[in-house]
Design a protein around this motif. Structure first.
Motif, PDB file in Angstrom:
ATOM      1  N   ALA A  72       0.826  -1.200   0.000  1.00 42.89           N
ATOM      2  CA  ALA A  72       0.000   0.000   0.000  1.00 42.89           C
ATOM      3  C   ALA A  72       0.864   1.255   0.000  1.00 42.89           C
ATOM      4  CB  ALA A  72      -0.915   0.000   1.225  1.00 42.89           C
ATOM      5  N   VAL A  73       0.371   2.282  -0.681  1.00 43.04           N
ATOM      6  CA  VAL A  73       1.065   3.574  -0.703  1.00 43.04           C
ATOM      7  C   VAL A  73       1.274   4.070   0.723  1.00 43.04           C
ATOM      8  CG1 VAL A  73       0.838   5.995  -1.384  1.00 43.04           C
ATOM      9  CG2 VAL A  73       0.250   4.192  -2.996  1.00 43.04           C
ATOM     10  N   LYS A  74       0.289   3.844   1.576  1.00 44.30           N
ATOM     11  CA  LYS A  74       0.379   4.275   2.975  1.00 44.30           C
ATOM     12  C   LYS A  74       1.607   3.673   3.662  1.00 44.30           C
ATOM     13  CE  LYS A  74      -2.317   4.121   7.240  1.00 44.30           C
ATOM     14  NZ  LYS A  74      -3.600   3.721   7.840  1.00 44.30           N
ATOM     15  N   LEU A  75       1.891   2.407   3.413  1.00 45.25           N
ATOM     16  CA  LEU A  75       3.062   1.767   4.020  1.00 45.25           C
ATOM     17  C   LEU A  75       4.361   2.310   3.442  1.00 45.25           C
ATOM     18  CD1 LEU A  75       1.916  -1.954   4.309  1.00 45.25           C
ATOM     19  CD2 LEU A  75       2.147  -0.269   6.133  1.00 45.25           C
ATOM     20  N   VAL A  76       4.378   2.582   2.149  1.00 47.86           N
ATOM     21  CA  VAL A  76       5.583   3.151   1.528  1.00 47.86           C
ATOM     22  C   VAL A  76       5.831   4.547   2.081  1.00 47.86           C
ATOM     23  CG1 VAL A  76       6.679   3.840  -0.643  1.00 47.86           C
ATOM     24  CG2 VAL A  76       5.344   1.725  -0.539  1.00 47.86           C
ATOM     25  N   ARG A  77       4.767   5.332   2.248  1.00 50.28           N
ATOM     26  CA  ARG A  77       4.928   6.660   2.860  1.00 50.28           C
ATOM     27  C   ARG A  77       5.507   6.539   4.260  1.00 50.28           C
ATOM     28  NH1 ARG A  77      -0.630   7.981   1.258  1.00 50.28           N
ATOM     29  NH2 ARG A  77      -1.092   7.824   3.483  1.00 50.28           N
ATOM     30  N   ALA A  78       5.024   5.580   5.030  1.00 50.17           N
ATOM     31  CA  ALA A  78       5.544   5.377   6.391  1.00 50.17           C
ATOM     32  C   ALA A  78       7.010   4.985   6.352  1.00 50.17           C
ATOM     33  CB  ALA A  78       4.719   4.315   7.114  1.00 50.17           C
ATOM     34  N   MET A  79       7.384   4.096   5.441  1.00 52.43           N
ATOM     35  CA  MET A  79       8.796   3.689   5.302  1.00 52.43           C
ATOM     36  C   MET A  79       9.678   4.885   4.961  1.00 52.43           C
ATOM     37  SD  MET A  79       8.834   0.201   3.121  1.00 52.43           S
ATOM     38  CE  MET A  79       8.356  -1.355   3.798  1.00 52.43           C
ATOM     39  N   ALA A  80       9.143   5.756   4.117  1.00 54.55           N
ATOM     40  CA  ALA A  80       9.908   6.933   3.666  1.00 54.55           C
ATOM     41  C   ALA A  80       9.870   8.069   4.674  1.00 54.55           C
ATOM     42  CB  ALA A  80       9.366   7.410   2.321  1.00 54.55           C
ATOM     43  N   GLY A  81       9.023   7.934   5.693  1.00 53.42           N
ATOM     44  CA  GLY A  81       8.896   9.002   6.680  1.00 53.42           C
ATOM     45  C   GLY A  81       8.259  10.247   6.110  1.00 53.42           C
ATOM     46  N   ARG A  82       7.307  10.057   5.185  1.00 57.64           N
ATOM     47  CA  ARG A  82       6.665  11.178   4.495  1.00 57.64           C
ATOM     48  C   ARG A  82       5.157  11.140   4.701  1.00 57.64           C
ATOM     49  NH1 ARG A  82      10.118  14.425   1.190  1.00 57.64           N
ATOM     50  NH2 ARG A  82       8.240  14.818   0.040  1.00 57.64           N
ATOM     51  N   LYS A  83       4.535  12.310   4.736  1.00 57.79           N
ATOM     52  CA  LYS A  83       3.078  12.382   4.781  1.00 57.79           C
ATOM     53  C   LYS A  83       2.486  12.196   3.396  1.00 57.79           C
ATOM     54  CE  LYS A  83       2.582  15.294   8.828  1.00 57.79           C
ATOM     55  NZ  LYS A  83       2.018  16.529   9.373  1.00 57.79           N
ATOM     56  N   ARG A  84       3.260  12.592   2.381  1.00 57.23           N
ATOM     57  CA  ARG A  84       2.831  12.458   0.993  1.00 57.23           C
ATOM     58  C   ARG A  84       3.997  12.000   0.140  1.00 57.23           C
ATOM     59  NH1 ARG A  84      -1.724  16.511  -0.324  1.00 57.23           N
ATOM     60  NH2 ARG A  84      -2.325  17.162   1.754  1.00 57.23           N
ATOM     61  N   LEU A  85       3.677  11.293  -0.921  1.00 58.76           N
ATOM     62  CA  LEU A  85       4.675  10.947  -1.925  1.00 58.76           C
ATOM     63  C   LEU A  85       4.344  11.753  -3.173  1.00 58.76           C
ATOM     64  CD1 LEU A  85       5.001   7.065  -1.674  1.00 58.76           C
ATOM     65  CD2 LEU A  85       6.644   8.785  -0.912  1.00 58.76           C
ATOM     66  N   TYR A  86       5.263  12.597  -3.574  1.00 56.59           N
ATOM     67  CA  TYR A  86       5.077  13.403  -4.762  1.00 56.59           C
ATOM     68  C   TYR A  86       5.654  12.671  -5.965  1.00 56.59           C
ATOM     69  CZ  TYR A  86       3.832  16.999  -1.448  1.00 56.59           C
ATOM     70  OH  TYR A  86       3.216  17.693  -0.438  1.00 56.59           O
ATOM     71  N   GLU A  87       5.349  13.162  -7.147  1.00 55.45           N
ATOM     72  CA  GLU A  87       5.800  12.516  -8.375  1.00 55.45           C
ATOM     73  C   GLU A  87       7.323  12.341  -8.393  1.00 55.45           C
ATOM     74  OE1 GLU A  87       5.621  13.109 -13.206  1.00 55.45           O
ATOM     75  OE2 GLU A  87       4.307  14.317 -11.946  1.00 55.45           O
ATOM     76  N   ASN A  88       8.060  13.364  -7.949  1.00 53.73           N
ATOM     77  CA  ASN A  88       9.522  13.249  -7.945  1.00 53.73           C
ATOM     78  C   ASN A  88       9.998  12.202  -6.932  1.00 53.73           C
ATOM     79  OD1 ASN A  88       8.745  15.045  -5.878  1.00 53.73           O
ATOM     80  ND2 ASN A  88      10.764  15.994  -5.858  1.00 53.73           N
ATOM     81  N   ASP A  89       9.237  11.994  -5.853  1.00 51.03           N
ATOM     82  CA  ASP A  89       9.574  10.939  -4.891  1.00 51.03           C
ATOM     83  C   ASP A  89       9.424   9.565  -5.534  1.00 51.03           C
ATOM     84  OD1 ASP A  89       9.928  12.815  -2.798  1.00 51.03           O
ATOM     85  OD2 ASP A  89       7.786  12.736  -2.314  1.00 51.03           O
ATOM     86  N   VAL A  90       8.314   9.382  -6.244  1.00 54.62           N
ATOM     87  CA  VAL A  90       8.049   8.090  -6.890  1.00 54.62           C
ATOM     88  C   VAL A  90       9.084   7.826  -7.982  1.00 54.62           C
ATOM     89  CG1 VAL A  90       6.364   6.741  -8.216  1.00 54.62           C
ATOM     90  CG2 VAL A  90       5.600   8.164  -6.298  1.00 54.62           C
ATOM     91  N   VAL A  91       9.444   8.859  -8.737  1.00 52.26           N
ATOM     92  CA  VAL A  91      10.473   8.704  -9.779  1.00 52.26           C
ATOM     93  C   VAL A  91      11.805   8.311  -9.145  1.00 52.26           C
ATOM     94  CG1 VAL A  91      11.848   9.953 -11.504  1.00 52.26           C
ATOM     95  CG2 VAL A  91       9.366  10.212 -11.455  1.00 52.26           C
TER      96      VAL A  91
END
Length: 92
Positions: free
Chosen positions: A33-52
């Motif tokens: 889930a995106v929610k788990l990836v955000r938690a792993m990254a320590g981010r509230k949101r993942l922006y396009e540049n984060d995903v890239v």
């Protein structure tokens, strides 16, 4: 912590998960889930540049990260080596 460093650390964790047993399988492809990836990254949101950045970091580790909007799929890049190839004849 810089964005690239955060995504590098997240990529390391995602790559390590590929070899772990969960979901009834010893290892292999998985969705997360995106929610788990955000938690792993320590981010509230993942922006396009984060995903890239995360996608590139995963490719460097031999994995493909597929963004499915509400979740990501992680697969080994080797999975795609045996796929059949489309050539000029089928593109017409």
């Amino acid at each position: 912590m810089a964005i690239d460093t955060m995504m590098e650390n997240t990529a390391n964790r995602l790559a390590a998960l590929y070899g772990e047993a969960f979901g009834g399988k010893a290892s292999g492809r998985y969705r997360i889930a995106v929610k788990l990836v955000r938690a792993m990254a320590g981010r509230k949101r993942l922006y396009e540049n984060d995903v890239v950045a995360l996608t590139r970091a995963m490719l460097e580790r031999g994995f493909v990260l597929i963004d499915m909007d509400s979740f990501f799929v992680v697969m080994s890049a080797n999975t795609f080596t045996n796929y059949r190839r489309a050539n000029d004849d089928v593109a017409d």
